[in-house]
Design a protein around this motif. Structure first.
Motif, mmCIF file in Angstrom:
data_model
loop_
_atom_site.group_PDB
_atom_site.id
_atom_site.type_symbol
_atom_site.label_atom_id
_atom_site.label_comp_id
_atom_site.label_asym_id
_atom_site.label_seq_id
_atom_site.Cartn_x
_atom_site.Cartn_y
_atom_site.Cartn_z
ATOM 1 N N LEU B 410 0.837 -1.204 0.000
ATOM 2 C CA LEU B 410 0.000 0.000 0.000
ATOM 3 C C LEU B 410 0.871 1.254 0.000
ATOM 4 C CD1 LEU B 410 -2.809 -1.054 2.483
ATOM 5 C CD2 LEU B 410 -3.011 -0.749 0.032
ATOM 6 N N ARG B 411 1.965 1.168 0.782
ATOM 7 C CA ARG B 411 2.861 2.321 0.841
ATOM 8 C C ARG B 411 3.479 2.578 -0.544
ATOM 9 N NH1 ARG B 411 5.294 5.343 4.465
ATOM 10 N NH2 ARG B 411 4.409 4.178 6.185
ATOM 11 N N ALA B 412 3.830 1.458 -1.230
ATOM 12 C CA ALA B 412 4.418 1.607 -2.562
ATOM 13 C C ALA B 412 3.429 2.283 -3.501
ATOM 14 C CB ALA B 412 4.828 0.237 -3.099
ATOM 15 N N ILE B 413 2.143 1.815 -3.369
ATOM 16 C CA ILE B 413 1.107 2.431 -4.218
ATOM 17 C C ILE B 413 0.989 3.904 -3.862
ATOM 18 C CG2 ILE B 413 -1.361 2.452 -4.714
ATOM 19 C CD1 ILE B 413 -1.293 -0.627 -4.191
ATOM 20 N N PHE B 414 0.890 4.155 -2.581
ATOM 21 C CA PHE B 414 0.708 5.509 -2.078
ATOM 22 C C PHE B 414 1.871 6.416 -2.510
ATOM 23 C CE2 PHE B 414 0.746 8.701 1.367
ATOM 24 C CZ PHE B 414 -0.559 9.137 1.298
ATOM 25 N N GLU B 415 3.094 5.812 -2.419
ATOM 26 C CA GLU B 415 4.280 6.630 -2.698
ATOM 27 C C GLU B 415 4.499 6.818 -4.200
ATOM 28 O OE1 GLU B 415 6.254 8.101 -0.560
ATOM 29 O OE2 GLU B 415 5.343 7.340 1.276
ATOM 30 N N ASN B 416 4.136 5.762 -4.969
ATOM 31 C CA ASN B 416 4.549 5.793 -6.366
ATOM 32 C C ASN B 416 3.441 6.154 -7.348
ATOM 33 O OD1 ASN B 416 7.217 5.017 -5.739
ATOM 34 N ND2 ASN B 416 6.432 2.962 -5.320
#
Lengths: 388, 852
Positions: B410-416
């Motif tokens: 989720l963080r990757a989605i959020f960040e990227n």
């Protein structure tokens, strides 16, 4: 021996029986003096006739406490001194069980110290406040006090938009301070008393002219019948007709009209009671009827006061349950009842508080009560016509 | 006699004495009450008289009111004077002084009645508090004063009574009090003297004489009787007590010896004073050795000696704190060791200690064995639990890893993600933002977190608008909008979807939003429209443009009128783009294209379950256009019930979804368009006149194409550019002058829409070549001087005997067939050629039985 015992027993029984019968059958003696002769004879006669009628009435009903009532009336010849002597004798010797007051305030005032001295509770017909000036304990007024009369007259005049008044007072009454509250009441009612003098028969016309010059609208005479007739005639002779002529007491008597004829019309007086409104109080109409049958004349208020005096004394004795004078005194002090002249109730000094004065006027030869409205039987006629 | 004496001397006298003392002490408390009693009595009296006074006043007031002369000043004066007379009588009757004062003017009182009242009292009376008893001092006299008012005549009345009048009353009560107390005292003293004289003194003297051997002298029989009885009772009591003590001692000794437990009694210095036979047997000592000679510390093993000594000392100092029961190791006479449980306690009232000793050597051994066994079992159980625990730890580790992976994902989605995302708390402060959002704002992470839009100095309109929306989201709504905000002077348009974040209890704790920068999309389409609109040379369209510009400055409702195809929706969009709402959405709805039921749902939205098929909640166009503009095309076709609902919205700016219960405020500008004579419709009752007047605030009439033929070349160029772009042509299409002339010659009954259709068809037919007149396929040339509006002759198309409906159907069939032919059977293109939707053309193809 047996004979002596039997004789002793018989005598004892007889004595016991005799004394018992005597106590029960002896009348209750009620003493008073009245001016059956002299200047107050007419009014005093009315007063005593009222009392006599009550005596007859109460005895016809079985007396008081089962004993008959006997009035012992002595003539004081309208003299205060004579009256004082009579009461002194009567009370000091306990010639009577109970006492009643004489007629007129002047005489009442002198007998008060005597009744106080001998502790005779006494109902007084007179209305002058000065009778109670020394805070007596045994004198109880029957009629409303005179200070109520002057307040009634002045209130009545104020109601009819009279603003300026002149007052002439009988010398003896003046000395007794009958007009003590006049100024106070005039102030309350916004009236101006332009003249307030002792009535002097020789200077009467001058006094009246002075009143006329001062712009007096109503002349108030405070005195007895003779004075009142004199003032009324003098006004006529001077051809001055003030808007209202008031004479305390005198025009409340038939004598006034008999002496003055049509000249009596429009004259106004203060009265304690009037036969025309007798039915306003319980037993009033019956009294008038009985009086007329007894004396063949219509009773004046003095007669009604006399009768009412008897009623109150009877009620007090019944309340006390005996003729013990202290008990009767207490009963008179606390009594609250309605007589044929109105309600009876006295203040701690014994002055009458609950009985109310009336104002009457002669109209076409008849005396009508014109104030207060709730008991009046005629409309006040005002101002007086020049030629009655 | 004896009973009476006892009662008198032992009970009554003390009670009376205490009562008298209590009486005296009580006086300090009741003295004030006695003093106050007079005042209370006076107050009660004066209150009662005051009621009488008011009653008298009311009688006169009633009388004058009933007479109808209340307004006559003379009558009023007379009534008041007579009342005063009555009050004077009352004061006489109750033997009191009084002041009645009237109020001449506010604050100025004049005494009306004050007989015999001293000047001092008169002055003070005016300043008293109403309905409170106070004491006035006038000259030598003190007066109780009770003031009150008769309000109808503004009379201030003060009743005065000398305090002397009540002095006697208080004195009487005080005297009675002391007399009663005195009587009680006398009674008490009498009884005490009697008691001393008759009993104590003779008894004492008798005892003295008996001691010295003299015969006692009695005063009377009573004393003798009393004395004899007392001595006999005393002797009997002593004998009884001795017998009880002996029996008790024997009982306890037996218990001591036969209890079966070793017992020892030790003195304060630990010397053994008494032991039982069990103790002797247990320790191996003889009674002679133990009792009176030996310290019981001697039987304590050295390792426990100090502890036992300390316990013994503690028991001597504070028995409650010393342990009553403990264990120690005992050494018997032969030196053998034994485990002993001792129970020791102080004997009450002495310094001696009683201790019982129980041999627990066997018990201790068994306990040790048991403990060893338990320890072995516990180790096994512990091992099992450890295995279980390690499994659980593994499971939790797996879950944590899974969560970590999920969180990483989720963080990757959020960040990227290229979409901007942010999360706000309930105070609308940014708590999480992704790099895309930071890039969009051109800010670093720390300068955004913890701040609101307002604090970030974003466009103030945006901040206000966003705050309003976000409050709705905090209440549970999901809101999707478009915002155009100014950032460093550049317009940035964001398509933002905001939805609530809920905790496990369902409570909203924040907002998550996904924002996409759609600035490019808008710039390429809408801005071009806005920029180009207005370059037309014809006067009618310039007038229209002026009106549009004017309307764009305000927020009022605008009604576009004009023939079909004139581009009313185009001008509505231009109006939107030039208004301050250009940052928001522009949505339009064709009221004629939808069924009455659907119009309502489309416009206002519906709640889940509002009607059959409404499975989920749907937001209506009015909601979706929040902050923007909604065009109601073909408003004349709107069903009457919907008109009423629309009118309500226009008045309240709130909507209620179908099946919903809450009013939702929305900020939408309404534009309407129609080709019908709506004024006439309103006159004939086919359109709500109140809605018409509401819409007819600002009317813009779009001229037909035939009235603005000067604009045709520009329109052709614009349309071809747009069509070329849409069809994906590499170069913009061209058109030759003859074709332009043909177009200029045509009367254009279908206006700009027809022009667009003709050009699109021509573009398809030309096959990327220059469009010539042949590609246009215009029906007939424009009839010069007709001014337009003349329909094409239909005689050539239809036979004479055809019915109207069949004619219409035939015309539809011809048009659709031709369009399909031109588009090569591609339905989508054919629909575009005919200016209708794909759904509509499919409907017609099915109903007319056309073969593709």
């Amino acid at each position: 021996m047996w004979l002596i015992i039997r004789w002793f027993a018989i005598v004892s029984c007889w004595l016991a029986l005799g004394v018992g019968v005597g106590e029960a059958g002896q009348p209750i003696r009620i003493g008073l003096s009245a001016g059956l002769s002299g200047q107050y004879s007419v009014l005093a006669g009315m007063y005593t006739n009222g009392l006599r009628l009550w005596e007859k009435s109460v005895n016809a009903d079985g007396g008081l406490l089962g004993r008959p009532v006997k009035l012992l009336i002595q003539d004081d010849r309208s003299s205060p001194e004579r009256a004082r002597d009579i009461y002194e004798q009567m009370l000091s010797q306990e010639e009577v069980d109970l006492a009643l007051g004489p007629y007129s305030s002047v005489i009442s005032k002198v007998i008060v110290p005597v009744i106080e001295n001998y502790r005779y509770p006494t109902l007084i017909a007179g209305a002058a406040d000065s009778v109670w000036s020394n805070a007596p304990q045994y004198a109880f007024g029957m009629a409303t006090s005179e200070r109520r009369w002057i307040s009634a007259i002045l209130a009545f005049l104020a109601q009819h938009r009279i603003e300026r008044v002149g007052i002439l007072v009988n010398e003896r009454l003046f000395a007794m301070g009958v007009l003590k509250g006049a100024e106070k009441w005039a102030r309350r009612l916004d009236l101006k008393i332009l003249l307030k003098e002792r009535l002097k028969q020789q200077d009467l016309e001058k006094q009246l002219l002075r009143a006329k010059d001062l712009g007096v609208e109503a002349v108030i005479h405070w005195g007895y019948l003779v004075d009142a007739v004199l003032v009324r005639r003098s006004l006529n002779e001077l051809n001055w007709y003030p808007k209202v002529f008031v004479s305390v007491v005198a025009p409340a008597l038939d004598e006034y009209h008999r002496l003055l004829g049509p000249l009596a019309n429009y004259s106004v007086a203060v009265s304690v009671w009037e036969p025309g409104i007798a039915s306003c109080y319980p037993g009033g109409a019956r009294f008038v009827d009985a009086f007329q049958r007894e004396y063949n004349t219509i009773p004046a208020f003095h007669a009604a006061v006399g009768f009412a005096t008897g009623e109150v004394l009877a009620a007090a004795v019944k309340e006390a349950g005996s003729i013990d004078r202290e008990k009767v005194r207490k009963a008179l002090k606390d009594l609250d009842m309605v007589t044929i002249i109105g309600r009876y109730g006295v203040d701690p000094r014994g002055r009458q508080l609950r009985q109310r004065p009336l104002i009457v006027q002669w109209q076409d030869g008849a005396r009508k009560v014109v104030w207060p409205k709730d008991v009046s039987n005629g409309e006040f006629r005002f101002p007086a016509e020049h030629q009655p | 006699m004896s009973i009476l004496n006892r009662l008198s001397f032992r009970l009554t006298a003390p009670i009376i004495l205490v009562t008298v003392l209590f009486w005296a002490v009580l006086y300090f408390f009741v003295a004030a009450s006695i003093r106050e009693f007079a005042a209370e009595r006076a107050e009660a009296d004066l209150r009662s008289i005051a009621r009488e006074v008011l009653s008298t006043c009311n009688v006169h007031l009633d009388k004058i009111m009933k007479s109808g002369n209340a307004d006559d000043p003379v009558e009023l004066r007379v009534a008041q004077a007579l009342t005063l007379g009555d009050l004077e009588d009352l004061f006489l009757e109750f033997q009191l002084e009084a002041i009645v004062s009237g109020e001449l003017s506010p604050g100025k009182r004049v005494p009306l009645v004050a007989p015999g009242v001293e000047t001092g009292a008169l002055e003070q009376a005016g300043e008293l508090n109403l309905h409170q008893l106070e004491v006035l001092h006038a000259g030598q006299a003190a007066l109780y004063a009770y003031p009150f008012e008769f309000k109808p005549w503004r009379w201030h009345i003060v009743l005065l009574r000398r305090t002397d009048a009540y002095a006697g009353l208080a004195g009487d009560i005080r005297t009675l009090y002391w007399k009663t107390g005195g009587l009680l005292l006398v009674m008490a003293l009498g009884l005490i003297l009697l008691g001393n004289g008759l009993v104590r003194s003779p008894v004492n003297s008798i005892i003295e004489k008996l001691r010295v051997g003299e015969p006692p002298a009695y005063r009377g029989v009573t004393e003798f009787e009393y004395l004899s009885v007392n001595i006999a009772e005393m002797m009997q009591a002593l004998e009884d007590r001795e017998a009880r003590l002996r029996a008790s001692e024997a009982r306890y000794r037996t218990i001591f010896e036969t209890t079966g437990t070793a017992l020892v009694i030790a003195e304060q210095d630990t010397t053994i004073s008494l032991v039982n036979s069990e103790f002797l047997e247990y320790t191996g000592y003889s009674r002679e050795e133990a009792q009176g000679n030996m310290s019981w510390m001697r039987i304590i093993a050295p390792e426990d000696l100090n502890r036992v000594k300390l316990n013994h000392e503690l028991r001597q100092r504070n028995p409650d704190e010393a342990p009553r029961q403990y264990e120690f190791t005992m050494v018997d006479k032969r030196g053998g060791l034994k485990h002993v449980l001792i129970t020791a306690d102080r004997i009450p009232g002495t310094t001696q200690t009683l201790a019982s000793l129980i041999d627990i050597t066997d018990h201790k051994r068994k306990e040790l064995e048991l403990r060893l066994q338990q320890q072995a079992g516990a180790a096994e159980e512990l091992r099992g639990k450890n295995i279980e625990l390690s499994r659980e730890i593994e499971t939790r580790k797996a879950i944590a890893e899974s969560l970590r992976v999920s969180e990483e994902r989720l963080r990757a989605i959020f960040e990227n993600t290229e979409d901007s995302m942010f999360i706000k708390n309930q105070e609308l402060e940014y708590t999480h933002v992704n790099p895309a959002f930071l890039k969009l704002l051109d800010q670093d992470y720390t300068s955004v977190i913890g701040k609101t839009d307002e604090e970030l100095s974003l466009d103030s309109d945006y901040a206000t608008h966003a705050a309003k929306l976000e409050k709705r989201v905090l209440n549970g709504d999901t809101v999707g909008t478009e915002h155009t905000l100014r950032w460093k002077g550049w317009p940035v348009t964001l398509n933002v979807v905001r939805f609530p974040l809920r905790g496990s209890g369902g409570k909203v704790f924040g907002i998550c939003a996904i924002a996409r920068d759609v600035s490019d999309r808008r710039n390429s389409g809408d801005d071009a429209i806005a920029a180009n609109a207005g370059d037309y040379p014809s006067l009618p369209i310039q007038r229209t443009v002026q009106q549009v510009n004017l309307a764009a400055e305000s927020d009022t409702t605008v009604l576009f009128l004009g023939e079909s195809g004139t581009g009313k929706d185009h001008w509505a969009r231009v109006l939107h783009e030039r208004s301050h709402r250009s940052g928001g959405s522009f949505l339009s709805i064709n009221c004629a294209a939808l069924s009455p039921e659907l119009v309502e749902s489309e416009l206002f939205g519906h709640e889940a379950g509002a009607f059959t098929g409404a499975c989920t909640r749907k937001r209506g166009l009015l909601e979706l256009a929040e902050g923007g503009t909604l065009l109601l095309n073909e408003i004349g076709e709107m069903p009457l019930p919907m008109q009423a609902k629309l009118l309500t919205f226009l008045d309240t700016q709130t909507i209620m979804r179908l099946g919903g219960q809450a009013s939702i405020p929305v900020d939408v500008r309404i534009l309407a368009a129609t080709n019908r004579d709506i004024a006439s419709e309103a006159r004939h009752g086919r359109f709500r006149s109140d809605l018409f007047f509401r819409l007819d605030v600002f009317t813009i009439t779009v001229p037909p194409l035939r009235e603005r033929m000067e604009d045709l070349p520009i329109l052709v160029w614009e349309l071809l550019s747009t069509l070329g772009e849409r069809l994906g042509l590499s170069e913009p299409p061209t058109i030759d002058t003859k074709a332009i002339e043909s177009l200029m010659a045509y009367h254009w009954p279908g206006n700009v829409r027809e022009l667009g259709n003709v050009l699109e068809r021509a573009l398809i037919l030309s096959g990327s070549d220059t469009i010539g007149p042949a590609h246009l396929a215009l029906k007939e040339p424009r009839v010069a001087g007709t001014g337009g509006g003349t329909p094409a002759p239909l005689e050539s198309l239809f036979p004479e005997d055809i019915s109207f409906q069949d004619g219409i159907d035939e015309a539809k069939r011809l048009l659709i067939g031709r369009a399909l032919e031109l588009s090569g059977g591609v339905v989508k293109d054919a629909a575009a050629l005919l200016g209708m939707t794909r759904n509509s053309i499919n409907h017609h193809i099915r109903s007319l039985g056309i073969r593709k």
